[in-house]
Design a protein around this motif. Structure first.
Motif, PDB file in Angstrom:
ATOM      1  N   TYR A   1      -4.842 -40.644 -32.841  1.00 11.83           N
ATOM      2  CA  TYR A   1      -6.209 -41.096 -33.108  1.00 11.83           C
ATOM      3  C   TYR A   1      -6.233 -42.266 -34.113  1.00 11.83           C
ATOM      4  CZ  TYR A   1      -8.725 -37.663 -30.285  1.00 11.83           C
ATOM      5  OH  TYR A   1      -9.224 -36.972 -29.208  1.00 11.83           O
ATOM      6  N   GLU A   2      -5.134 -42.495 -34.803  1.00  5.50           N
ATOM      7  CA  GLU A   2      -5.097 -43.639 -35.713  1.00  5.50           C
ATOM      8  C   GLU A   2      -5.209 -44.938 -34.930  1.00  5.50           C
ATOM      9  OE1 GLU A   2      -5.058 -45.658 -39.102  1.00  5.50           O
ATOM     10  OE2 GLU A   2      -4.830 -43.442 -39.134  1.00  5.50           O
ATOM     11  N   ASP A   3      -4.636 -44.981 -33.777  1.00  5.13           N
ATOM     12  CA  ASP A   3      -4.713 -46.157 -32.941  1.00  5.13           C
ATOM     13  C   ASP A   3      -5.909 -46.130 -31.992  1.00  5.13           C
ATOM     14  OD1 ASP A   3      -2.362 -47.054 -34.113  1.00  5.13           O
ATOM     15  OD2 ASP A   3      -1.119 -46.080 -32.588  1.00  5.13           O
ATOM     16  N   TYR A   4      -6.355 -44.902 -31.635  1.00  7.43           N
ATOM     17  CA  TYR A   4      -7.397 -44.753 -30.616  1.00  7.43           C
ATOM     18  C   TYR A   4      -8.795 -44.689 -31.227  1.00  7.43           C
ATOM     19  CZ  TYR A   4      -9.796 -42.590 -26.573  1.00  7.43           C
ATOM     20  OH  TYR A   4     -10.643 -42.312 -25.553  1.00  7.43           O
ATOM     21  N   VAL A   5      -9.022 -43.697 -32.123  1.00 12.01           N
ATOM     22  CA  VAL A   5     -10.319 -43.574 -32.829  1.00 12.01           C
ATOM     23  C   VAL A   5      -9.992 -43.231 -34.279  1.00 12.01           C
ATOM     24  CG1 VAL A   5     -12.600 -42.478 -32.890  1.00 12.01           C
ATOM     25  CG2 VAL A   5     -11.371 -42.669 -30.714  1.00 12.01           C
ATOM     26  N   PRO A   6      -9.779 -44.255 -35.095  1.00 11.82           N
ATOM     27  CA  PRO A   6      -9.367 -44.009 -36.479  1.00 11.82           C
ATOM     28  C   PRO A   6     -10.335 -43.123 -37.282  1.00 11.82           C
ATOM     29  CG  PRO A   6      -9.078 -46.297 -35.897  1.00 11.82           C
ATOM     30  CD  PRO A   6      -9.824 -45.673 -34.772  1.00 11.82           C
ATOM     31  N   SER A   7     -11.605 -43.142 -36.890  1.00  9.19           N
ATOM     32  CA  SER A   7     -12.595 -42.337 -37.634  1.00  9.19           C
ATOM     33  C   SER A   7     -12.364 -40.826 -37.501  1.00  9.19           C
ATOM     34  CB  SER A   7     -14.010 -42.670 -37.140  1.00  9.19           C
ATOM     35  OG  SER A   7     -14.154 -42.364 -35.750  1.00  9.19           O
ATOM     36  N   GLU A   8     -11.544 -40.445 -36.554  1.00 12.95           N
ATOM     37  CA  GLU A   8     -11.295 -39.008 -36.341  1.00 12.95           C
ATOM     38  C   GLU A   8     -10.137 -38.486 -37.203  1.00 12.95           C
ATOM     39  OE1 GLU A   8     -13.062 -36.765 -34.006  1.00 12.95           O
ATOM     40  OE2 GLU A   8     -14.388 -38.448 -34.513  1.00 12.95           O
ATOM     41  N   VAL A   9      -9.389 -39.444 -37.733  1.00 16.09           N
ATOM     42  CA  VAL A   9      -8.193 -39.022 -38.492  1.00 16.09           C
ATOM     43  C   VAL A   9      -8.537 -38.154 -39.691  1.00 16.09           C
ATOM     44  CG1 VAL A   9      -6.235 -39.848 -39.825  1.00 16.09           C
ATOM     45  CG2 VAL A   9      -6.844 -41.020 -37.704  1.00 16.09           C
ATOM     46  N   PRO A  10      -9.551 -38.470 -40.502  1.00 14.27           N
ATOM     47  CA  PRO A  10      -9.867 -37.587 -41.643  1.00 14.27           C
ATOM     48  C   PRO A  10     -10.131 -36.141 -41.238  1.00 14.27           C
ATOM     49  CG  PRO A  10     -10.963 -39.685 -41.888  1.00 14.27           C
ATOM     50  CD  PRO A  10     -10.387 -39.673 -40.490  1.00 14.27           C
ATOM     51  N   LYS A  11     -10.815 -35.945 -40.105  1.00 15.03           N
ATOM     52  CA  LYS A  11     -11.078 -34.567 -39.639  1.00 15.03           C
ATOM     53  C   LYS A  11      -9.774 -33.853 -39.297  1.00 15.03           C
ATOM     54  CE  LYS A  11     -13.919 -35.322 -36.231  1.00 15.03           C
ATOM     55  NZ  LYS A  11     -14.883 -35.054 -35.125  1.00 15.03           N
TER      56      LYS A  11
END
Length: 236
Positions: free
Chosen positions: A194-204
């Motif tokens: 998800y860092e490359d795909y949707v970075p906003s999801e990484v914190p979750k």
């Protein structure tokens, strides 16, 4: 009758001196004065007795005639008093209450499927509604050996978000640390993807919940890790 008796007595009294005056010889005609007086006395007694008897008979007849009739005894029956019919008091049968069984305070332990379903139903905890998938798919994605699991349940959202939940029940003799290692491996892979795909999801993903209660182990990615932990605690 009384007057006749008196006349006889007087006649006899007059006869005696008359005979004496005639000069008759006492040797020829002897008058026994004593016998005459006794005869007169006896006649007087008979007359008196007869008079008394007649008087008694008259009195008796009069009494019988004038005696009041005896009033016949009253034949009115005395009123019958009815015996009291007070009914005996009815004694109610004892109503022994059935003993009240106190409800068991021991909480039923939930299964892996029940835990996963209860958490997935909290839609506010996820950015998208979670949909149940197959247990085998979940175990494959996490790289968990199926022989180590007695039961498993997996729910996930679309690929647009990283939200998911996997709940497993350890098989007898399975290692909890091995399952935890698999959970951490899944967390690292998702964070990188998800860092490359949707970075906003990484914190979750980095804040994912790894939870264990006995033989039940849980991995969950959501938008509120604290609320997920509270929900899991309430189930056990």
């Amino acid at each position: 009758m009384k007057y006749k008796l008196t006349a006889l007595i007087l006649a006899a009294a007059m006869l005696v001196p008359t005979l004496a005056a005639c000069g008759k010889n006492k040797s020829g005609i002897v008058i026994d004065e004593t016998s005459t007086e006794e005869n007169l006395s006896a006649k007087k007694t008979d007359v008196t007795t007869t008079a008394k008897e007649e008087s008694t008979t008259a009195v008796t007849t009069t009494a019988a005639t004038t005696a009041p009739a005896t009033t016949a005894a009253s034949t009115t029956a005395a009123p019958t008093t009815a015996a009291p019919t007070t009914a005996a008091p009815v004694t109610a049968a004892p109503t022994t209450a059935a003993p009240v069984t106190e409800p068991s305070t021991e909480k039923t332990r939930p299964t892996a499927s029940q835990v996963a379903s209860a958490v997935a139903a909290k839609s506010s905890l996820f950015d998208e509604a979670l949909v149940e998938s197959t247990a085998s798919r979940g175990l494959t994605l996490f790289g968990i050996d199926a022989s180590e699991v007695a039961e498993a349940a997996y729910y996930a959202a679309s690929a647009a978000v990283a939200d998911e939940i996997l709940v497993v029940q350890l098989a007898s003799g399975a290692s909890a640390s091995s399952i935890r290692s698999d959970f951490e491996g899944r967390q690292a892979v998702q964070a990188e993807d998800y860092e490359d795909y949707v970075p906003s999801e990484v914190p979750k993903i980095n804040n994912a919940v790894i939870y264990q209660n006995g033989d039940i182990m849980v991995f969950c990615v959501s938008n509120d890790a604290s609320a997920v932990r509270s929900t899991l605690d309430s189930l056990f």
